[in-house]
Design an enzyme around this catalytic site. Structure first.
Site, PDB file in Angstrom:
ATOM      1  N   LYS A   1       0.837  -1.209   0.000  1.00  0.00           N
ATOM      2  CA  LYS A   1       0.000   0.000   0.000  1.00  0.00           C
ATOM      3  C   LYS A   1       0.870   1.257   0.000  1.00  0.00           C
ATOM      4  CE  LYS A   1      -0.273   0.081   5.049  1.00  0.00           C
ATOM      5  NZ  LYS A   1      -1.150   0.092   6.229  1.00  0.00           N
TER       6      LYS A   1
ATOM      7  N   TYR B   1      15.486  30.493   7.842  1.00  0.00           N
ATOM      8  CA  TYR B   1      14.397  31.299   8.402  1.00  0.00           C
ATOM      9  C   TYR B   1      14.422  31.299   9.934  1.00  0.00           C
ATOM     10  CZ  TYR B   1      12.220  31.308   3.763  1.00  0.00           C
ATOM     11  OH  TYR B   1      11.956  31.487   2.434  1.00  0.00           O
TER      12      TYR B   1
END
Length: 385
Positions: free
Chosen positions: A41, A267
């Site tokens: 999956k 940042y």
């Protein structure tokens, strides 16, 4: 190895070692004397559903497990005709396509059972009982109703019940009491189904953790997932079970530059250089699945040496402080791979991000180029010669 269309070196790569997948499946296949359903999956946990499916079957997997019918469609469209079960279905799911293409379907509600029966097509179903995960599956108080209706439909020749199954909540904690309790509830549910008239179904609940640590849970089949990809479901080193990681994530350094002491990096300036140093910019970020929460913590290997991310992970890039080391643009930065080769592990990244390695490997994408190798380490040795 699948060939890229552009012969220039890729900026960032997920190298998938199919030899490792085959090794892990064969290891589990030898360990367990039951049918093995290889779970692929989530695009093979980020490794590539088609390539992983083929490798798993080559190594002895008896069947394939997916969640959605769309995933089942991808497998069948690739010409793979192995036994296939799909078990995550919203209302309106295309059961007709699944049945016409010999996909076994997991069912956990009487409404879905009726939807399948109404198609009047040959159907092989796995009934799911909620034994304690409180996620998918039939609630215990409705189980007698579900199996009674399934038995009636089976007697009428409208479908076959080939499996009864559930999913562990805490098998990654082998001593957790819920493991024993859930297994007992599964056997009780099977007894109720037999009393209703159902016979010849396979009982299955064992995921990777239970396949590795709880042989009493193997029942009639096992459904390993993360272990196929070489990762330890108990958050340790998979090598203790003989597993080999199949994914190696790397990127080419975009820029290396010298900066003075006191330089704020990325940042927010959450990292400030303590001395004159060299910074290396790695061109992948959270748009590519690199968790921002791993800022200032996650490991990176450059030139065989381990460093940590310096400052915040950005959308497209992050920075590494390499000190006095002569790192240059174009050098390889390995984010995670196989610790046996000195590389950081997906588990280390998970620890840095406060998550699990399942998320690290399955979310990686974006601008990473995914390449499949028949044998990654052999290919790497050839490139070095």
């Amino acid at each position: 190895m699948s060939a890229p269309t552009d012969q220039r070196p890729p900026m960032a790569v997920l190298d998938i070692d199919l030899a490792a997948i085959r090794h892990n499946v064969a290891l589990l296949r030898e360990r367990v004397d039951r049918p093995l359903i290889a779970v692929v999956k989530g695009d093979g946990y980020g490794h590539g559903i088609i390539e992983v499916t083929r490798a798993a079957l080559e190594a002895g997997a008896d069947g394939i497990g997916v969640t959605t019918i769309a995933e089942a469609r991808a497998v069948r469209s690739a010409g793979i005709d192995a036994p296939l079960v799909s078990w995550l279905h919203a209302p309106g799911a295309d059961f007709e396509w699944a049945l016409r293409h010999d996909v076994e379907v997991g069912i956990g509600a009487i409404e879905a059972l009726e939807d399948v029966a109404a198609l009047e097509l040959p159907a092989r179903l796995h009934l799911k009982i909620d034994t304690g995960l409180a996620r998918g599956g039939c609630p215990p108080h409705l189980w007698p109703q579900l199996v009674a209706r399934a038995a009636q439909l089976a007697r009428d020749g409208r479908l076959r019940i080939v499996g009864i199954w559930s999913h562990f909540a805490c098998a990654d904690e082998p001593a957790h009491p819920s493991v024993r309790h859930q297994l007992a509830r599964l056997h009780e549910a099977a007894d109720v189904a037999r009393a209703a008239g159902l016979r010849e179904f396979a009982l299955h609940i064992a995921n990777s953790a239970a396949t590795l640590t709880a042989p009493e849970s193997w029942c009639d089949a096992v459904r390993p997932g993360i272990a196929l990809y070489g990762l330890d479901p108990m958050a340790g080193d998979g090598a203790r079970f003989g597993l080999r990681p199949a994914m190696r994530a790397s990127a080419r350094i975009m820029l290396a530059k010298d900066v003075p002491a006191g330089t704020g990096v990325s940042y927010g300036h959450t990292y400030v250089t303590e001395r004159a140093t060299r910074l290396a910019v790695v061109p992948v970020g959270y748009a590519d699945g690199i968790p921002r929460i791993a800022s200032n913590k996650a490991p990176v290997m450059i030139g065989g040496k381990h460093y940590r991310i310096a400052g915040r992970v950005c959308m497209d890039q992050f920075v590494v402080d390499v000190g006095d080391d002569p790192v240059q643009a174009g050098d390889e930065a390995v984010l995670w791979g196989d610790p046996a080769y000195g590389e950081p592990s997906a588990q280390q990244w998970a620890d840095a991000a406060g998550t699990i390695h399942y998320e690290i490997v399955s979310r990686a994408g974006g601008r990473f180029l995914r390449r499949h190798h028949d044998d990654l380490r052999a290919d790497s040795d050839e490139e070095e010669e």
